[in-house]
Design a protein around this motif. Structure first.
Motif, PDB file in Angstrom:
ATOM      1  N   ARG A  69       0.810  -1.216   0.000  1.00 37.22           N
ATOM      2  CA  ARG A  69       0.000   0.000   0.000  1.00 37.22           C
ATOM      3  C   ARG A  69       0.844   1.267   0.000  1.00 37.22           C
ATOM      4  NH1 ARG A  69      -0.309  -2.156   5.149  1.00 37.22           N
ATOM      5  NH2 ARG A  69       0.477  -0.860   6.853  1.00 37.22           N
ATOM      6  N   VAL A  70       2.149   1.174   0.303  1.00 41.79           N
ATOM      7  CA  VAL A  70       3.029   2.337   0.303  1.00 41.79           C
ATOM      8  C   VAL A  70       3.366   2.699  -1.139  1.00 41.79           C
ATOM      9  CG1 VAL A  70       5.253   3.251   1.043  1.00 41.79           C
ATOM     10  CG2 VAL A  70       4.006   1.670   2.530  1.00 41.79           C
ATOM     11  N   PRO A  71       3.167   3.954  -1.554  1.00 50.05           N
ATOM     12  CA  PRO A  71       3.514   4.343  -2.928  1.00 50.05           C
ATOM     13  C   PRO A  71       4.987   4.092  -3.206  1.00 50.05           C
ATOM     14  CG  PRO A  71       2.180   6.042  -1.868  1.00 50.05           C
ATOM     15  CD  PRO A  71       2.543   5.059  -0.793  1.00 50.05           C
ATOM     16  N   LEU A  72       5.277   3.470  -4.338  1.00 51.82           N
ATOM     17  CA  LEU A  72       6.650   3.108  -4.653  1.00 51.82           C
ATOM     18  C   LEU A  72       7.552   4.330  -4.774  1.00 51.82           C
ATOM     19  CD1 LEU A  72       6.134   0.227  -7.247  1.00 51.82           C
ATOM     20  CD2 LEU A  72       6.699   0.047  -4.822  1.00 51.82           C
ATOM     21  N   ALA A  73       6.997   5.453  -5.209  1.00 51.07           N
ATOM     22  CA  ALA A  73       7.809   6.667  -5.359  1.00 51.07           C
ATOM     23  C   ALA A  73       8.390   7.128  -4.025  1.00 51.07           C
ATOM     24  CB  ALA A  73       6.966   7.784  -5.972  1.00 51.07           C
ATOM     25  N   LYS A  74       7.743   6.761  -2.934  1.00 47.61           N
ATOM     26  CA  LYS A  74       8.225   7.160  -1.609  1.00 47.61           C
ATOM     27  C   LYS A  74       9.312   6.241  -1.068  1.00 47.61           C
ATOM     28  CE  LYS A  74       3.982   9.484  -0.084  1.00 47.61           C
ATOM     29  NZ  LYS A  74       4.620  10.815   0.018  1.00 47.61           N
ATOM     30  N   THR A  75       9.569   5.148  -1.779  1.00 50.28           N
ATOM     31  CA  THR A  75      10.546   4.164  -1.293  1.00 50.28           C
ATOM     32  C   THR A  75      11.911   4.303  -1.935  1.00 50.28           C
ATOM     33  OG1 THR A  75      10.108   2.435  -2.962  1.00 50.28           O
ATOM     34  CG2 THR A  75       8.604   2.554  -1.079  1.00 50.28           C
ATOM     35  N   VAL A  76      12.071   5.206  -2.898  1.00 51.68           N
ATOM     36  CA  VAL A  76      13.314   5.229  -3.681  1.00 51.68           C
ATOM     37  C   VAL A  76      14.537   5.550  -2.834  1.00 51.68           C
ATOM     38  CG1 VAL A  76      12.134   5.750  -5.851  1.00 51.68           C
ATOM     39  CG2 VAL A  76      12.922   7.628  -4.391  1.00 51.68           C
ATOM     40  N   TRP A  77      14.348   6.263  -1.722  1.00 55.65           N
ATOM     41  CA  TRP A  77      15.491   6.573  -0.847  1.00 55.65           C
ATOM     42  C   TRP A  77      16.123   5.297  -0.306  1.00 55.65           C
ATOM     43  CZ3 TRP A  77      15.645   4.711   4.079  1.00 55.65           C
ATOM     44  CH2 TRP A  77      14.437   4.304   4.653  1.00 55.65           C
ATOM     45  N   ALA A  78      15.323   4.237  -0.167  1.00 52.22           N
ATOM     46  CA  ALA A  78      15.806   2.994   0.437  1.00 52.22           C
ATOM     47  C   ALA A  78      16.479   2.071  -0.566  1.00 52.22           C
ATOM     48  CB  ALA A  78      14.647   2.260   1.116  1.00 52.22           C
ATOM     49  N   TRP A  79      16.334   2.338  -1.841  1.00 56.59           N
ATOM     50  CA  TRP A  79      16.906   1.429  -2.833  1.00 56.59           C
ATOM     51  C   TRP A  79      18.424   1.314  -2.705  1.00 56.59           C
ATOM     52  CZ3 TRP A  79      13.895   2.572  -8.042  1.00 56.59           C
ATOM     53  CH2 TRP A  79      12.526   2.343  -7.816  1.00 56.59           C
ATOM     54  N   PRO A  80      19.182   2.426  -2.574  1.00 55.33           N
ATOM     55  CA  PRO A  80      20.631   2.282  -2.383  1.00 55.33           C
ATOM     56  C   PRO A  80      20.989   1.613  -1.052  1.00 55.33           C
ATOM     57  CG  PRO A  80      20.092   4.490  -3.160  1.00 55.33           C
ATOM     58  CD  PRO A  80      18.806   3.854  -2.767  1.00 55.33           C
ATOM     59  N   VAL A  81      20.162   1.806  -0.036  1.00 56.53           N
ATOM     60  CA  VAL A  81      20.429   1.157   1.249  1.00 56.53           C
ATOM     61  C   VAL A  81      20.380  -0.354   1.079  1.00 56.53           C
ATOM     62  CG1 VAL A  81      19.679   0.887   3.639  1.00 56.53           C
ATOM     63  CG2 VAL A  81      19.451   3.108   2.515  1.00 56.53           C
ATOM     64  N   ILE A  82      19.340  -0.834   0.425  1.00 60.88           N
ATOM     65  CA  ILE A  82      19.189  -2.270   0.211  1.00 60.88           C
ATOM     66  C   ILE A  82      20.300  -2.797  -0.693  1.00 60.88           C
ATOM     67  CG2 ILE A  82      17.683  -4.025  -0.816  1.00 60.88           C
ATOM     68  CD1 ILE A  82      15.314  -2.210   0.089  1.00 60.88           C
ATOM     69  N   GLY A  83      20.629  -2.044  -1.734  1.00 56.35           N
ATOM     70  CA  GLY A  83      21.749  -2.443  -2.586  1.00 56.35           C
ATOM     71  C   GLY A  83      23.041  -2.531  -1.802  1.00 56.35           C
ATOM     72  N   GLY A  84      23.298  -1.544  -0.949  1.00 59.07           N
ATOM     73  CA  GLY A  84      24.511  -1.547  -0.140  1.00 59.07           C
ATOM     74  C   GLY A  84      24.573  -2.740   0.799  1.00 59.07           C
ATOM     75  N   LEU A  85      23.444  -3.097   1.392  1.00 58.09           N
ATOM     76  CA  LEU A  85      23.400  -4.260   2.286  1.00 58.09           C
ATOM     77  C   LEU A  85      23.691  -5.546   1.527  1.00 58.09           C
ATOM     78  CD1 LEU A  85      20.268  -3.367   4.469  1.00 58.09           C
ATOM     79  CD2 LEU A  85      22.683  -3.239   5.137  1.00 58.09           C
TER      80      LEU A  85
END
Length: 275
Positions: free
Chosen positions: A46-62
């Protein structure tokens, strides 16, 4: 804090296959369709995907840091480095569901195999893989294996820098997707990618996160990698705009792979002696 947690959870469900909610069964579509089905079945969807983009590099880094540490564990256990890297690349496929690699293969088939816009988009949606897709998949796998091997053998990197080099490259790869989103528009009116539309201001936080991962590697190599990611995103945006009218989820995945490999190449070439 709860808002950030939900956004991270949604991004995690999108970019990995480590379950935080029950995933749907019987998925047989393209990588973009599979990701959309997983999110739809998740409470986090239910969370809009546009609001999650900040976390994409975090997940990639992990994911990158996990990969480096797993290589270290295997080498310490007596496994040859080249074989250890091979197993780690396979482990990444399990963690991510080969989401980006699948996108690269579908994008290669569509962009190079279709004769017009409609046919290119149709090919990208087809779960079958053609010749261009097979070649792209081989390129992605061998590219990741050889790039990881080159980083691990870079004499100027110590153990900590090696971990951060892999983490930073994976983070910048996901940053490349965010940059592309800010530079282009969806090629379709449906599909997962059509739900994401962001301005250039949304790139600031992901870029700072990617920069933070790369500081241990070196300021100059990281700055060069960030510049390269922007240039690649701009090039992909212009090319796909001409070919299919914008981006799709497959194009985003392809951008992540190409950007990550470019970053690893820069880090290997420049080494760890820069600022």
């Amino acid at each position: 804090m709860r808002k950030c947690t939900e956004e991270f959870r949604t991004a995690w469900m999108l970019l990995t296959r480590i379950p935080l909610a029950r995933a749907p069964h019987g998925r047989d579509g393209s990588g973009e369709d599979n990701a959309q089905q997983t999110l739809a079945a998740s409470p986090a969807g239910r969370v809009p995907l546009a609001k999650t983009v900040w976390a994409w590099p975090v997940i990639g880094g992990l994911i990158g840091a996990f990969s480096a540490l797993l290589i270290l564990v295997l080498v310490l256990a007596g496994v040859d480095l080249s074989l250890a890297v091979l197993w780690v690349v396979a482990a990444q496929f399990l963690v991510t569901g080969a989401l980006h690699e699948d996108g690269l293969m579908d994008a290669a088939d569509g962009l190079f195999g279709g004769r017009n816009l409609e046919r290119r988009l149709a090919i990208m949606r087809d779960s079958r893989v053609g010749g261009f897709g097979v070649l792209a998949g081989i390129f992605a796998t061998l590219g990741k294996w050889s790039a990881y091997l080159a980083i691990c053998r870079t004499a100027s990197f110590d153990m900590v820098q090696t971990v951060f080099a892999l983490a930073s490259a994976a983070a910048i790869g996901r940053l490349g997707m965010v940059q592309l989103l800010s530079l282009s528009r969806p090629a379709r009116s449906d599909g997962m990618a059509s739900e994401i539309s962001i301005g250039k201001d949304k790139c600031v936080v992901p870029m700072l996160i990617s920069l933070a991962f790369g500081l241990e590697v070196g300021v100059i190599p990281t700055a060069m990698a960030l510049l390269a990611s922007w240039l690649l995103a701009m090039g992909v945006a212009r090319y796909t705009q001409r070919k299919i009218g914008g981006y799709t989820g497959d194009i985003l995945g392809a951008t992540a792979i190409i950007t990550e490999l470019a970053t690893l190449t820069i880090f290997s070439a420049m080494g760890g002696d820069c600022l």
